[in-house]
Design an enzyme around this catalytic site. Structure first.
Site, PDB file in Angstrom:
ATOM      1  N   ASN A  39       0.816  -1.212   0.000  1.00 32.99           N
ATOM      2  CA  ASN A  39       0.000   0.000   0.000  1.00 32.99           C
ATOM      3  C   ASN A  39       0.848   1.259   0.000  1.00 32.99           C
ATOM      4  O   ASN A  39       0.346   2.348  -0.293  1.00 32.99           O
ATOM      5  CB  ASN A  39      -0.932   0.007   1.215  1.00 32.99           C
ATOM      6  CG  ASN A  39      -2.264  -0.659   0.932  1.00 32.99           C
ATOM      7  OD1 ASN A  39      -3.204  -0.040   0.455  1.00 32.99           O
ATOM      8  ND2 ASN A  39      -2.335  -1.949   1.222  1.00 32.99           N
ATOM      9  N   GLY A  40       2.121   1.111   0.372  1.00 36.01           N
ATOM     10  CA  GLY A  40       3.008   2.266   0.322  1.00 36.01           C
ATOM     11  C   GLY A  40       3.133   2.824  -1.072  1.00 36.01           C
ATOM     12  O   GLY A  40       3.348   4.035  -1.252  1.00 36.01           O
ATOM     13  N   ASN A  78      -8.038  -9.428   2.713  1.00 37.66           N
ATOM     14  CA  ASN A  78      -8.939  -8.341   2.347  1.00 37.66           C
ATOM     15  C   ASN A  78     -10.316  -8.865   1.940  1.00 37.66           C
ATOM     16  O   ASN A  78     -10.601 -10.060   1.996  1.00 37.66           O
ATOM     17  CB  ASN A  78      -8.324  -7.494   1.228  1.00 37.66           C
ATOM     18  CG  ASN A  78      -8.025  -8.331  -0.011  1.00 37.66           C
ATOM     19  OD1 ASN A  78      -8.605  -9.394  -0.221  1.00 37.66           O
ATOM     20  ND2 ASN A  78      -7.115  -7.855  -0.842  1.00 37.66           N
ATOM     21  N   ILE A  79     -11.175  -7.950   1.512  1.00 40.53           N
ATOM     22  CA  ILE A  79     -12.569  -8.291   1.216  1.00 40.53           C
ATOM     23  C   ILE A  79     -12.682  -9.247   0.040  1.00 40.53           C
ATOM     24  O   ILE A  79     -13.610 -10.060  -0.011  1.00 40.53           O
ATOM     25  CB  ILE A  79     -13.396  -7.017   0.946  1.00 40.53           C
ATOM     26  CG1 ILE A  79     -12.860  -6.276  -0.284  1.00 40.53           C
ATOM     27  CG2 ILE A  79     -13.396  -6.106   2.162  1.00 40.53           C
ATOM     28  CD1 ILE A  79     -13.751  -5.121  -0.738  1.00 40.53           C
ATOM     29  N   CYS A 108      -6.745  -0.846   9.304  1.00 37.77           N
ATOM     30  CA  CYS A 108      -6.364  -1.671   8.146  1.00 37.77           C
ATOM     31  C   CYS A 108      -6.009  -0.696   7.032  1.00 37.77           C
ATOM     32  O   CYS A 108      -5.148   0.159   7.234  1.00 37.77           O
ATOM     33  CB  CYS A 108      -7.486  -2.639   7.777  1.00 37.77           C
ATOM     34  SG  CYS A 108      -9.109  -1.881   7.577  1.00 37.77           S
ATOM     35  N   LYS A 117       0.831   3.253  -3.070  1.00 39.54           N
ATOM     36  CA  LYS A 117      -0.327   4.111  -3.293  1.00 39.54           C
ATOM     37  C   LYS A 117      -0.362   5.278  -2.309  1.00 39.54           C
ATOM     38  O   LYS A 117      -1.357   5.994  -2.239  1.00 39.54           O
ATOM     39  CB  LYS A 117      -1.614   3.294  -3.169  1.00 39.54           C
ATOM     40  CG  LYS A 117      -1.680   2.108  -4.119  1.00 39.54           C
ATOM     41  CD  LYS A 117      -2.956   1.306  -3.878  1.00 39.54           C
ATOM     42  CE  LYS A 117      -3.019   0.089  -4.783  1.00 39.54           C
ATOM     43  NZ  LYS A 117      -4.237  -0.718  -4.552  1.00 39.54           N
ATOM     44  N   ASP A 143      -8.588   1.163   4.776  1.00 32.89           N
ATOM     45  CA  ASP A 143      -9.535   2.272   4.892  1.00 32.89           C
ATOM     46  C   ASP A 143     -10.119   2.396   6.289  1.00 32.89           C
ATOM     47  O   ASP A 143     -10.720   3.420   6.619  1.00 32.89           O
ATOM     48  CB  ASP A 143     -10.671   2.096   3.883  1.00 32.89           C
ATOM     49  CG  ASP A 143     -10.161   2.192   2.450  1.00 32.89           C
ATOM     50  OD1 ASP A 143      -9.300   3.053   2.194  1.00 32.89           O
ATOM     51  OD2 ASP A 143     -10.619   1.404   1.599  1.00 32.89           O
ATOM     52  N   TRP A 180     -12.607   0.536   7.656  1.00 29.46           N
ATOM     53  CA  TRP A 180     -14.050   0.323   7.811  1.00 29.46           C
ATOM     54  C   TRP A 180     -14.477  -1.128   7.596  1.00 29.46           C
ATOM     55  O   TRP A 180     -15.660  -1.439   7.674  1.00 29.46           O
ATOM     56  CB  TRP A 180     -14.851   1.242   6.896  1.00 29.46           C
ATOM     57  CG  TRP A 180     -14.474   1.204   5.436  1.00 29.46           C
ATOM     58  CD1 TRP A 180     -14.109   0.122   4.689  1.00 29.46           C
ATOM     59  CD2 TRP A 180     -14.466   2.320   4.538  1.00 29.46           C
ATOM     60  NE1 TRP A 180     -13.873   0.472   3.392  1.00 29.46           N
ATOM     61  CE2 TRP A 180     -14.090   1.824   3.266  1.00 29.46           C
ATOM     62  CE3 TRP A 180     -14.755   3.676   4.676  1.00 29.46           C
ATOM     63  CZ2 TRP A 180     -13.982   2.647   2.148  1.00 29.46           C
ATOM     64  CZ3 TRP A 180     -14.644   4.485   3.555  1.00 29.46           C
ATOM     65  CH2 TRP A 180     -14.256   3.986   2.313  1.00 29.46           C
ATOM     66  N   ASP A 181     -13.546  -2.040   7.332  1.00 28.96           N
ATOM     67  CA  ASP A 181     -13.890  -3.458   7.177  1.00 28.96           C
ATOM     68  C   ASP A 181     -13.258  -4.297   8.285  1.00 28.96           C
ATOM     69  O   ASP A 181     -13.896  -4.605   9.287  1.00 28.96           O
ATOM     70  CB  ASP A 181     -13.457  -3.963   5.797  1.00 28.96           C
ATOM     71  CG  ASP A 181     -14.288  -3.374   4.672  1.00 28.96           C
ATOM     72  OD1 ASP A 181     -15.524  -3.397   4.788  1.00 28.96           O
ATOM     73  OD2 ASP A 181     -13.712  -2.890   3.682  1.00 28.96           O
TER      74      ASP A 181
END
EC number: 3.1.3.95
Length: 833
Positions: free
Chosen positions: A329-330, A354-355, A440, A332, A442, A444-445
């Site tokens: 994620n870095g 992840n989802i 995590c 991004k 965002d 929210w999950d």
């Protein structure tokens, strides 16, 4: 539209064969006729199973539910698919599913023609497979030579995908009897409870004027986000450290993804430890970006330890992602914190996927259950699969393969990872009095799953009905879990327009169901429909699964039962109520959800009110005194199993009910309650009888006192009468008494012989007189008897004179006998002077 036939137009043979089909429901007994009427007669308008504002719009007769080989009628309402059994005319739960609870639907053709229908021209060659978000895979068989399936698919395409969010049934039904209250007030009340200000109650006036900014020694409520300018996916009110100003909060928000800065979700009332949440920091590819305001805010969670002068508590920063994903994620602009930049902190990675991984895992688990259940969507029993009869359907190799498929789904492994992370977080807070910041990507999950489960373990209030509602509304709804995206509903864009998720071919999304399709087959080339599969993921359902695992480990710690969780998720997936529509609190406010839609919490509470604690939603084993503190499950106890009430309800509906023990206990509870009521009624009657006996005893005592007083009065009257009689005797009177109370006294002149006649027994005649005659023989006798002029020696003072007391007193005396009742005469009156 064609091929939808009104009920009144059914052939006589179909109606006459209903009794025969009740036991079998087979295709063999159906007489197939072409449906050429497109009108619907409205004969189902009075169905008991219809909900408020629900109306039937289409009907298809002679449909077969392939899973159970049951014939019936398929109805389409403005809310769901309904399947009525041809034999019982009752709803078949497996074949009844709300439109928005359908993940995808496909036109299918059977891969292999069954011997049963090999020479039957009416064989079920028109199949429609419906895959639900609630673990079911249903296949309907339609009549050949008709357009039934085409019409049903066309209707599903329109009703399953509303263009706007307010085209959902929740808006059609309205608030009705399950009206909603303002969720903002409930959020503030929960904040007040956490701050120790439970005596305060939130109101709309408080929200409108911003006067809800209460605080305690460490934390405060800020209205900085009251207009959602700080963070659009956060609630209007946030709980933050008291030492941090609103200006510093604004600066911190720019350093976190989607402006989801670190805020407090729960605080320990005794130790002061907190569980905070946020999104990932924007540290960049080289992990070298920093924010002084963010570091100060995070450090403010490390308050001083009670009883340790100058010592500050430790802070754990929990990143729910695998480490490699955080590093990726870095690229991004995201990433993870460095412990060297945050005071007394330790970074921990939990490695939760992840989802997208959860979505694939859920799909594989659903296929496994459909393959090896008793109601497979291809109509084949698992016991007969591969030609065998042994467990699992087949030989030893197929048994091992089925176990392997379950393990390969990865669902239970994901559950275990979440539970292990939650248990670790709860232990740090409860045992070390440490604070924990969870995030995590965002926030929210996975963050919501971990934070809310940790609160559930630490705070017994959240294990009650009211606490569970407060927990869901706080951590899931207020903090912006994107329910529209994850459940698959119309989205509300920032501009206020409504958009539908992009369709994705079912052939590319999930592995096929047990009606196995091969490349080039008719099924593979048939049309399909799916709903928002790019962002769809069963995150909330997975959270409920984790709760069911905790309930299995601690059966007496929760006020609600697993059945409550199942009904709860069914209501959520159906979108019958408005609580879980949209992606954030801001969007729900823009749509006016709380004013225009029904409330799921009011509906569930209404169900429970009918039966009290004996309702299936209530846990009969609940013992709050036993678990009045945190639950800290050991790692060895975190091995999860399938959630039978949810995972197996469609695949194995006829297997032994896993809730039999609960049902028996609940029946015993009802019986005990009835016996308790009978006991209370018996005790009430005993109390009444005891009270009556006491009253009678008091009356008897009163009667005894009255009787005693009467006897004493009679004795006194007798004594007085005797005295009066002696007095009258001394006067030589003739006394005549009558029963009416009159008394006549006559005094004779000459000295006569004293005689005393005792009256005879009174006769029953009321006119009988009672007389008493008294006369004197000599004056001397009279004087000797009563004369007060006698000397002490017994001689008369005037012996030569006649007695002046005889013959001149009481002459012609007429008196009333009642006067004697009021006359008190004592012997002393007649003593000698």
């Amino acid at each position: 539209m064609t091929a939808l036939r009104p009920l009144s137009g059914r052939s006589r043979s179909l109606r006459c064969s209903s009794e025969k089909m009740e036991g079998t429901g087979s295709w063999d007994v159906l007489e197939w006729t072409k449906l050429d009427s497109a009108s619907w007669s409205g004969s189902y308008s009075n169905l008991d199973c219809l909900l408020e504002s629900e109306r039937i719009i289409f009907e298809a007769c002679g449909v077969i539910l392939i899973n159970t080989d049951e014939a019936g009628t398929l109805l389409l309402s403005n809310f769901r698919i309904l399947f009525l059994s041809e034999g019982t005319r009752k709803l078949v739960p497996l074949g009844t599913i709300p439109f928005v609870a359908i993940e995808k639907f496909n036109k299918l053709a059977p891969k292999v023609q069954s011997n049963k229908y090999h020479n039957n021209e009416n064989a079920p060659t028109r199949l429609l497979q419906v895959t639900g978000k609630d673990m079911r895979i249903v296949v309907y068989g339609f009549r050949p030579g008709t357009k039934q399936r085409h019409t049903v698919v066309d209707t599903l395409l329109r009703c399953n995908k509303p263009e706007r969010v307010w085209d959902l049934y929740a808006f059609t039904c309205g608030p009705s009897q399950f009206g909603n209250t303002n969720p903002k007030e409930r959020l503030l009340n929960e904040y007040f409870r956490l701050l120790g200000k439970s005596s305060q109650r939130a109101s709309m006036n408080m929200i409108e004027d911003g006067s809800f900014t209460l605080s305690n020694d460490l934390w405060r409520i800020t209205n900085l986000n009251s207009n959602y300018d700080l963070c659009q996916s956060y609630p209007f009110a946030l709980m933050v450290p008291k030492s941090i100003s609103d200006e510093e909060l604004l600066q911190t928000s720019t350093f976190r993804a989607r402006c989801r800065l670190p805020v407090i979700s729960w605080c320990h009332p005794g130790s002061g430890a907190v569980i905070a949440r946020s999104s990932q920091p924007l540290v960049g590819l080289m992990m070298n970006m920093r924010s002084n305001s963010d570091e100060k805010l995070v450090a403010s969670f490390c308050t001083q330890l009670a009883g340790h002068k100058g010592a500050r508590r430790k802070l754990y920063i929990v990143d729910a992602r695998p480490r490699k994903n955080a590093l990726a994620n870095g690229a991004k602009g995201g990433g993870s914190e460095s412990s060297s930049n945050y005071l007394q902190s330790e970074i921990v990675f939990l490695g939760i996927d992840n989802i997208h991984a959860m979505r694939e895992s859920f799909s594989r688990l659903r296929d496994y259950l459909d393959m090896h259940g008793t109601t497979s969507s291809d109509g084949t029993s698992s016991f007969l699969r591969h030609g065998g009869w042994t467990w699992g359907g087949g030989n030893l190799s197929s048994m091992s393969a089925s176990v392997s498929v379950l393990g390969d789904s990865g669902w239970l492994s994901h559950i275990q990872s979440i539970l292990a992370g939650v248990a670790w977080i709860a232990a740090r807070v409860a045992m070390e009095s440490a604070s924990v910041l969870v995030h995590c990507s965002d926030g929210w999950d996975r963050t919501t799953q971990l934070v809310s489960l940790a609160c559930l373990l630490l705070d017994p209030y959240y294990r009650t009905f009211s606490g569970f509602q407060a927990l869901v509304e706080k951590d899931w709804l207020s903090f912006g879990h994107p329910f529209s995206d994850r459940v698959g509903m119309p989205n509300v864009s920032e501009s206020g327009n409504f958009e539908l998720p992009i369709q994705s071919s079912s052939a590319r999304s999930f592995p096929s169901s047990p009606v196995r399709q091969s490349p080039g087959s008719a099924a593979a080339q048939s049309s399909s429909s799916s709903y928002g599969l790019n962002n769809y993921s069963p995150i909330f359902l997975q959270w409920l699964d984790c709760i069911s695992q905790l309930m299995r480990m601690y059966p007496s710690a929760f006020e609600f039962s697993p059945t409550f969780l199942v009904d709860f998720i069914d209501c959520l997936l159906s979108c019958r109520f408005g609580n879980f529509l949209c992606n954030s609190e801001k969007e729900r406010q823009q749509c006016g959800i709380s004013e225009t839609c029904g409330c799921i919490w009011a509906y569930l509470a209404d169900l429970r009110s009918s039966s009290g604690t004996s309702h299936v939603h209530c846990n009969p084993f609940y013992d709050p005194s036993r678990y009045d503190g945190p639950l800290l499950p050991p790692a060895a106890a975190l091995a999860p199993t399938l959630w039978p009430q949810f995972h197996l309800r469609w695949a194995c509906p006829v297997e032994p009910n896993v809730t039999e023990t609960e049902d028996q206990c609940r029946a015993m509870t009802v019986k005990y309650s009835e016996m308790k009521k009978e006991k209370e009624e018996a005790e009430r009657k005993v109390d009444e009888l005891s009270s009556a006996m006491e009253s009678l005893n008091e009356e008897l005592l009163n009667e005894r006192d009255i009787s005693r007083a009467a006897r004493e009065s009679a004795k006194r009257a007798t004594k007085e009468r005797a005295v009066i009689s002696r007095a009258v005797q001394s006067l030589g009177c003739k006394v005549k008494f009558t029963r009416n109370g009159d008394c006549t006294v006559e005094v004779e002149d000459g000295p006569q012989k004293c005689s005393h006649s005792i009256p005879q027994k009174q006769s029953e005649d009321n006119t009988t007189d009672v007389s008493e005659s008294i006369s004197s023989v000599t004056e001397q006798n009279v004087c000797e008897a009563v004369c007060p002029l006698r000397t002490r020696e017994g001689t008369c003072r005037w012996p030569d004179a006649g007695c002046a007391r005889i013959g001149n007193q009481f002459l012609g005396l007429k008196t009333n006998f009642e006067a004697f009742d009021n006359l008190c005469v004592y012997d002393s009156y007649f003593t000698a002077e």
